[in-house]
Design a protein around this motif. Sequence first.
Motif, PDB file in Angstrom:
ATOM      1  N   ASN A  62      -5.274  -6.545  -4.383  1.00 46.57           N
ATOM      2  CA  ASN A  62      -6.205  -6.997  -5.423  1.00 46.57           C
ATOM      3  C   ASN A  62      -6.728  -5.832  -6.264  1.00 46.57           C
ATOM      4  N   ARG A  63      -6.168  -4.611  -6.049  1.00 44.60           N
ATOM      5  CA  ARG A  63      -6.482  -3.381  -6.781  1.00 44.60           C
ATOM      6  C   ARG A  63      -7.784  -2.708  -6.346  1.00 44.60           C
ATOM      7  N   SER A  64      -8.464  -3.224  -5.316  1.00 45.42           N
ATOM      8  CA  SER A  64      -9.667  -2.543  -4.843  1.00 45.42           C
ATOM      9  C   SER A  64      -9.249  -1.258  -4.120  1.00 45.42           C
ATOM     10  N   ARG A  65      -9.973  -0.176  -4.395  1.00 45.91           N
ATOM     11  CA  ARG A  65      -9.629   1.131  -3.835  1.00 45.91           C
ATOM     12  C   ARG A  65     -10.019   1.208  -2.373  1.00 45.91           C
ATOM     13  N   VAL A  66      -9.091   1.679  -1.564  1.00 41.28           N
ATOM     14  CA  VAL A  66      -9.330   1.915  -0.142  1.00 41.28           C
ATOM     15  C   VAL A  66      -9.745   3.367   0.069  1.00 41.28           C
ATOM     16  N   ALA A  67      -9.034   4.283  -0.594  1.00 38.92           N
ATOM     17  CA  ALA A  67      -9.311   5.706  -0.442  1.00 38.92           C
ATOM     18  C   ALA A  67      -8.690   6.464  -1.608  1.00 38.92           C
TER      19      ALA A  67
END
Length: 69
Positions: free
Chosen positions: A35-40
Amino acid sequence: GWDGAMSLDLIDPATRAELVGRLSAGTRLDLRMPNRSRVAQFSLAGADAALDAVTECGATIAAGGAYQP
């Protein structure tokens, strides 16, 4: 693999060349979910030198030699 290591097999030479080129030229690596949310986000400082060494190692092994860093 080694503890704490991640493997990504890049069988297709075109895909491998593109990824290595981007990692060599980039300054940061973002890991994101679908969903394009940044993990790191990681710094790529020194990645070009590390990838050059990996490329040299692979070429030496492919040619039948023993790689000596």
